[in-house]
Design a protein around this motif. Sequence first.
Motif, short mmCIF file in Angstrom:
data_model
loop_
_atom_site.label_atom_id
_atom_site.label_comp_id
_atom_site.label_asym_id
_atom_site.label_seq_id
_atom_site.Cartn_x
_atom_site.Cartn_y
_atom_site.Cartn_z
N ASP A 51 -20.48 -22.02 -9.32
CA ASP A 51 -20.61 -20.94 -8.33
C ASP A 51 -21.79 -20.01 -8.61
O ASP A 51 -22.04 -19.10 -7.81
N ASP A 52 -22.51 -20.21 -9.69
CA ASP A 52 -23.73 -19.44 -9.93
C ASP A 52 -24.76 -19.79 -8.87
O ASP A 52 -24.87 -20.95 -8.46
N LYS A 53 -25.55 -18.80 -8.45
CA LYS A 53 -26.66 -19.07 -7.54
C LYS A 53 -27.94 -18.74 -8.29
O LYS A 53 -28.11 -17.60 -8.75
N GLY A 54 -28.83 -19.71 -8.37
CA GLY A 54 -30.15 -19.45 -8.91
C GLY A 54 -31.11 -19.16 -7.76
O GLY A 54 -30.98 -19.74 -6.69
N LYS A 89 -38.66 -16.94 -5.86
CA LYS A 89 -39.74 -17.16 -4.89
C LYS A 89 -39.21 -17.60 -3.52
O LYS A 89 -39.84 -18.40 -2.83
N GLY A 90 -38.05 -17.13 -3.12
CA GLY A 90 -37.48 -17.47 -1.82
C GLY A 90 -36.63 -18.73 -1.84
O GLY A 90 -35.96 -19.04 -0.85
N PHE A 91 -36.64 -19.46 -2.95
CA PHE A 91 -35.81 -20.65 -3.09
C PHE A 91 -34.44 -20.26 -3.67
O PHE A 91 -34.35 -19.34 -4.48
N GLU A 92 -33.41 -21.00 -3.23
CA GLU A 92 -32.06 -20.76 -3.75
C GLU A 92 -31.35 -22.08 -3.97
O GLU A 92 -31.63 -23.07 -3.28
N ALA A 93 -30.41 -22.09 -4.92
CA ALA A 93 -29.54 -23.25 -5.10
C ALA A 93 -28.24 -22.75 -5.72
O ALA A 93 -28.27 -21.90 -6.62
N THR A 94 -27.11 -23.28 -5.25
CA THR A 94 -25.80 -22.86 -5.74
C THR A 94 -25.13 -24.02 -6.45
O THR A 94 -25.07 -25.14 -5.93
N TYR A 95 -24.62 -23.75 -7.63
CA TYR A 95 -23.95 -24.73 -8.48
C TYR A 95 -22.55 -24.96 -7.91
O TYR A 95 -21.68 -24.12 -8.01
N ARG A 96 -22.34 -26.14 -7.30
CA ARG A 96 -21.05 -26.47 -6.70
C ARG A 96 -20.37 -27.55 -7.52
O ARG A 96 -20.73 -28.73 -7.43
N LYS A 97 -19.40 -27.13 -8.31
CA LYS A 97 -18.74 -28.09 -9.19
C LYS A 97 -17.85 -29.05 -8.39
O LYS A 97 -17.74 -30.22 -8.72
N GLN A 133 -42.84 -26.81 -13.74
CA GLN A 133 -42.53 -25.40 -13.92
C GLN A 133 -41.08 -25.16 -13.52
O GLN A 133 -40.64 -25.66 -12.49
N LEU A 134 -40.38 -24.39 -14.32
CA LEU A 134 -39.01 -24.05 -13.98
C LEU A 134 -38.99 -23.16 -12.74
O LEU A 134 -39.65 -22.11 -12.71
N LEU A 135 -38.26 -23.58 -11.72
CA LEU A 135 -38.18 -22.81 -10.48
C LEU A 135 -36.94 -21.92 -10.49
O LEU A 135 -37.02 -20.73 -10.22
N LEU A 136 -35.79 -22.51 -10.81
CA LEU A 136 -34.56 -21.72 -10.90
C LEU A 136 -33.51 -22.50 -11.67
O LEU A 136 -33.66 -23.70 -11.88
#
Lengths: 115, 112
Positions: free
Chosen positions: A54-57, A60-68, A45-48
Amino acid sequence: GNSVTQMEGPVTLSEEAFLTINCTYTATGYPSLFWYVQYPGEGLQLLLKATKADDKGSNKGFEATYRKETTSFHLEKGSVQVSDSAVYFCALSSSSGGGADGLTFGKGTHLIIQP
Amino acid sequence: DSGVTQTPKHLITATGQRVTLRCSPRSGDLSVYWYQQSLDQGLQFLIQYYNGEERAKGNILERFSAQQFPDLHSELNLSSLELGDSALYFCASSVGVGYGYTFGSGTRLTVV
């Protein structure tokens, strides 16, 4: 070619602990990044997701930031629950044109949350 | 229910045989992807179809083939099966590039 590296599991935490699952990637161009979750006996299942630097997905309380700059997309959650026990996959999509965009997955991290 | 339907859920067959796995994508999705999940190889991308045409090929063996029909459902054909082909086979669909996939619940293939 494209590749995704994520920490091997299993990762065992107590309920309400802070979670980090590391993910780094190698890709040409500007990939989109995803976290998927797989519960026992089910599909992924897609979570984020995040589609640019620099986008943050979040979901459900989960986070992840795209760090190039560090080619990373680490998954975090401030307080895990037993129901978060699952296998988590980091993935990237790097379109090669013509609508072709097969996802490249990491090997998955098995997360176990103990009450 | 994710909206992506895969049949059958389980399949047990003998070496050398041929099987067909079926996938119906989520309504409105034109792209269908096939993945193989095994303990040693992880999730391996096999092939992508978009609106009936092959768009991308991954680590798909020559013994394997797929197609997408005008109603957008897809079939994955596995022939001359070997013990090592035992795995979970997932189908996923997507509305477009960069949107992420919706996965079906998979077909567990056991070759004996």
